[in-house]
Scaffold this motif. Sequence first.
Motif, PDB file in Angstrom:
ATOM      1  N   ASP A 107      39.445  33.177  41.785  1.00 29.04           N
ATOM      2  CA  ASP A 107      40.641  33.444  42.114  1.00 29.04           C
ATOM      3  C   ASP A 107      41.571  32.938  41.402  1.00 29.04           C
ATOM      4  OD1 ASP A 107      42.451  31.996  44.622  1.00 29.04           O
ATOM      5  OD2 ASP A 107      42.513  29.916  44.138  1.00 29.04           O
ATOM      6  N   ILE A 108      42.279  34.090  40.752  1.00 25.84           N
ATOM      7  CA  ILE A 108      42.833  34.615  39.829  1.00 25.84           C
ATOM      8  C   ILE A 108      44.274  35.174  40.228  1.00 25.84           C
ATOM      9  CG2 ILE A 108      42.900  35.706  38.162  1.00 25.84           C
ATOM     10  CD1 ILE A 108      40.313  35.917  37.734  1.00 25.84           C
ATOM     11  N   PRO A 109      45.062  34.374  39.855  1.00 26.51           N
ATOM     12  CA  PRO A 109      46.337  34.703  40.658  1.00 26.51           C
ATOM     13  C   PRO A 109      46.803  36.343  40.372  1.00 26.51           C
ATOM     14  CG  PRO A 109      46.932  33.691  38.445  1.00 26.51           C
ATOM     15  CD  PRO A 109      45.550  33.296  38.862  1.00 26.51           C
ATOM     16  N   PRO A 110      47.224  37.288  40.725  1.00 28.46           N
ATOM     17  CA  PRO A 110      47.638  38.735  41.124  1.00 28.46           C
ATOM     18  C   PRO A 110      48.727  39.074  39.222  1.00 28.46           C
ATOM     19  CG  PRO A 110      48.226  38.478  42.821  1.00 28.46           C
ATOM     20  CD  PRO A 110      47.884  36.804  42.089  1.00 28.46           C
ATOM     21  N   TYR A 111      48.961  37.626  38.851  1.00 27.89           N
ATOM     22  CA  TYR A 111      49.923  38.477  37.670  1.00 27.89           C
ATOM     23  C   TYR A 111      48.972  38.036  36.650  1.00 27.89           C
ATOM     24  CZ  TYR A 111      50.292  33.075  38.115  1.00 27.89           C
ATOM     25  OH  TYR A 111      49.684  31.406  38.263  1.00 27.89           O
ATOM     26  N   VAL A 112      48.055  37.571  36.570  1.00 22.69           N
ATOM     27  CA  VAL A 112      47.275  37.258  35.701  1.00 22.69           C
ATOM     28  C   VAL A 112      45.747  38.840  35.378  1.00 22.69           C
ATOM     29  CG1 VAL A 112      45.015  36.171  34.405  1.00 22.69           C
ATOM     30  CG2 VAL A 112      47.079  34.882  35.379  1.00 22.69           C
ATOM     31  N   LEU A 113      45.471  38.737  36.796  1.00 21.75           N
ATOM     32  CA  LEU A 113      44.938  39.816  36.712  1.00 21.75           C
ATOM     33  C   LEU A 113      44.636  40.124  38.162  1.00 21.75           C
ATOM     34  CD1 LEU A 113      42.206  41.832  36.090  1.00 21.75           C
ATOM     35  CD2 LEU A 113      40.753  39.769  36.053  1.00 21.75           C
ATOM     36  N   PRO A 114      45.421  41.516  38.303  1.00 17.51           N
ATOM     37  CA  PRO A 114      45.133  41.678  40.516  1.00 17.51           C
ATOM     38  C   PRO A 114      43.954  42.260  40.345  1.00 17.51           C
ATOM     39  CG  PRO A 114      45.668  43.385  38.377  1.00 17.51           C
ATOM     40  CD  PRO A 114      46.400  41.945  37.789  1.00 17.51           C
ATOM     41  N   THR A 160      49.326  48.516  45.554  1.00 16.45           N
ATOM     42  CA  THR A 160      50.143  48.871  44.884  1.00 16.45           C
ATOM     43  C   THR A 160      50.326  50.177  44.438  1.00 16.45           C
ATOM     44  OG1 THR A 160      49.718  46.507  43.889  1.00 16.45           O
ATOM     45  CG2 THR A 160      51.497  48.201  42.698  1.00 16.45           C
ATOM     46  N   LEU A 161      49.674  51.042  44.144  1.00 20.80           N
ATOM     47  CA  LEU A 161      49.647  52.775  44.042  1.00 20.80           C
ATOM     48  C   LEU A 161      50.275  52.943  44.647  1.00 20.80           C
ATOM     49  CD1 LEU A 161      49.259  54.692  41.659  1.00 20.80           C
ATOM     50  CD2 LEU A 161      46.895  55.287  42.631  1.00 20.80           C
ATOM     51  N   ILE A 162      50.003  53.112  46.037  1.00 19.99           N
ATOM     52  CA  ILE A 162      50.022  54.182  47.210  1.00 19.99           C
ATOM     53  C   ILE A 162      51.716  53.561  47.498  1.00 19.99           C
ATOM     54  CG2 ILE A 162      49.794  54.098  49.621  1.00 19.99           C
ATOM     55  CD1 ILE A 162      46.806  53.834  49.084  1.00 19.99           C
ATOM     56  N   SER A 163      51.823  51.808  47.840  1.00 19.95           N
ATOM     57  CA  SER A 163      53.283  51.856  48.230  1.00 19.95           C
ATOM     58  C   SER A 163      54.530  52.213  46.993  1.00 19.95           C
ATOM     59  CB  SER A 163      53.581  50.234  48.042  1.00 19.95           C
ATOM     60  OG  SER A 163      53.451  49.504  47.592  1.00 19.95           O
ATOM     61  N   ARG A 180      51.665  46.770  39.256  1.00 15.79           N
ATOM     62  CA  ARG A 180      52.319  47.924  39.034  1.00 15.79           C
ATOM     63  C   ARG A 180      51.777  48.243  37.410  1.00 15.79           C
ATOM     64  NH1 ARG A 180      59.161  49.537  39.450  1.00 15.79           N
ATOM     65  NH2 ARG A 180      58.292  49.688  41.700  1.00 15.79           N
ATOM     66  N   MET A 181      51.386  48.198  37.086  1.00 15.19           N
ATOM     67  CA  MET A 181      51.062  47.750  35.375  1.00 15.19           C
ATOM     68  C   MET A 181      49.449  48.801  35.359  1.00 15.19           C
ATOM     69  SD  MET A 181      50.240  45.358  31.786  1.00 15.19           S
ATOM     70  CE  MET A 181      52.183  44.271  31.893  1.00 15.19           C
TER      71      MET A 181
END
Length: 273
Positions: free
Chosen positions: A42-49, A57-60, A234-235
Amino acid sequence: MSEARAKDEARTRVDRVLRVLLPIAVLALGVVLWELVVRVGDIPPYVLPSPRLVFSTLISDWAVLGASLLVTLTTTLEGFLLAAAGGVGLAVLFNQSRLIEYSLYPYAVILQVTPIVAIAPLIIIWVREPFLALLVCAWIVAFFPVLSNTTLGLNSVDRNLAGLFSLYGASRMQTLRYLKLPAALPYILGGLRIAGGLSLIGAVVAEIAAGTAGAGSGLAFRIAESGYRLNIPRMFAALLLLSVAGIVIYGLLALISHLVLRRWHESALRKEN
């Protein structure tokens, strides 16, 4: 003989298939494990997406990332071409004049061993034009492998063949054109394969040091910007694009090298046989 040859051909085909399938299988396994770790932990996206979030994200964000990729690739390509021309040209000059080689080669070594991260800010200050500063950084990183490999190739010509050219009265330019440059071609192509990836690294480091924003921003700036804004998906998407770009550059240069050498050089002949 025919049965042994058939077995060798079958083994070669299996090796080619495995060479493609095994890396793909390892990549797929890594992506699956990455997805499982994110979900189970349950790792948050701001730590590891998750990989799914990175791809979405690459597409959007492709409008932003695609334009930045084009900027970085432009700098990389131009720096690579300058490094190829300058490295080969200076190596030929070194081969023709020992005095020039003894005078300039140590400074080429110094330029190579100096970390580009340390001198990139100075180059950006001294060179007023931002794009030109990025180009200089990419050139510095990619220049030395071409120079050193070409110099090694030109100096590794078979002495018997060189003596034969001298015996028949060949001029220095004829010896260079018909003997030394063809003999050094595998070394030159090897240096170009290394320089392709290094020019991308130089462009990325220079973009991070420059920190220029706006329409002309490269992928490195997008990575730094995403870090500041905690936009980690995005990173990761920008990092993915950089990795793919590096792989494509190396693959294209390796393909060119194989096509040039496959009919006569031993390294390429072994691959085909």
